[in-house]
Design an enzyme around this catalytic site. Sequence first.
Site, PDB file in Angstrom:
ATOM      1  N   GLY A  71      12.470  48.227   2.858  1.00  0.00           N
ATOM      2  CA  GLY A  71      13.592  49.105   2.557  1.00  0.00           C
ATOM      3  C   GLY A  71      13.868  50.160   3.607  1.00  0.00           C
ATOM      4  N   GLN A  72      13.021  50.232   4.626  1.00  0.00           N
ATOM      5  CA  GLN A  72      13.216  51.299   5.609  1.00  0.00           C
ATOM      6  C   GLN A  72      14.472  51.076   6.434  1.00  0.00           C
ATOM      7  OE1 GLN A  72       9.633  52.000   7.815  1.00  0.00           O
ATOM      8  NE2 GLN A  72       8.807  53.090   6.074  1.00  0.00           N
ATOM      9  N   GLY A  73      15.011  52.164   6.946  1.00  0.00           N
ATOM     10  CA  GLY A  73      16.278  52.097   7.673  1.00  0.00           C
ATOM     11  C   GLY A  73      16.338  50.984   8.689  1.00  0.00           C
ATOM     12  N   SER A  74      15.278  50.843   9.484  1.00  0.00           N
ATOM     13  CA  SER A  74      15.278  49.842  10.552  1.00  0.00           C
ATOM     14  C   SER A  74      15.274  48.424  10.000  1.00  0.00           C
ATOM     15  CB  SER A  74      14.045  50.038  11.436  1.00  0.00           C
ATOM     16  OG  SER A  74      12.879  49.933  10.653  1.00  0.00           O
ATOM     17  N   MET A  75      14.834  48.261   8.747  1.00  0.00           N
ATOM     18  CA  MET A  75      14.765  46.923   8.150  1.00  0.00           C
ATOM     19  C   MET A  75      16.098  46.512   7.520  1.00  0.00           C
ATOM     20  SD  MET A  75      11.937  45.451   8.566  1.00  0.00           S
ATOM     21  CE  MET A  75      12.286  44.122   7.425  1.00  0.00           C
TER      22      MET A  75
END
Length: 181
Positions: A71-75
Amino acid sequence: MGPNLQKQMKDKKFKKVPQVVLMGLDSAGKSTLLYRLHRGVIMDTSPTIGFNVVTLELNKKTVFTVWDVGGQGSMRSNWRYYLEGCKAVVFVVDASDRTRMEEAKTALKTILSDDNLEDVPLMVLANKTDLPNSMELKEVCQQLDLESCTNRVWEIQACSALKGLGLEQAFLSVAKLIHKQ
Ligand code: G3D
């Protein structure tokens, strides 16, 4: 990573049972939820960097392959690779964190705008409802603007991944939503 993932998702092994994609912002509780459901215990989780995939057998008739997407921004730019062929989206939101509801709303709208998800049912899980400051479902609905979601079947349920409350029921409802659609 994207094309490899797509290839893997087309693999017969993963095609046998309906695919459900578990999404949400980082720290919403996706990994905790999945491990709790899958193994009945709480595992130590670290921010999901790739993806977890488990076969979830709730009963003889209800089996899913569940993809837990980082769920992280980069993902987030990779989310679309998981969407092809999926039968339902389960969007997990931290119901105790009002500060990130706008971000969660935007992320949800982005996911639902994907062509692969036309008509695909949506289950919103308002997680962390064991915490005293967590929002009521009505407020989560408003904050995520779910009422504007008129082009698909959707449902919202409260749960606590930490305590294992509401999880099985939610996924049984996902099976019903898939059937309905
Ligand atoms: P993610 O996979 O969506 O990124 P995680 O989220 O499953 O890693 O969970 C993030 C943090 O929220 C973890 O705490 C986890 O224990 C906590 N959490 C998950 N579900 C619940 C819940 O239902 N209730 C409460 N109170 N906490 C929950 P840490 O401290 O390890 O960061």
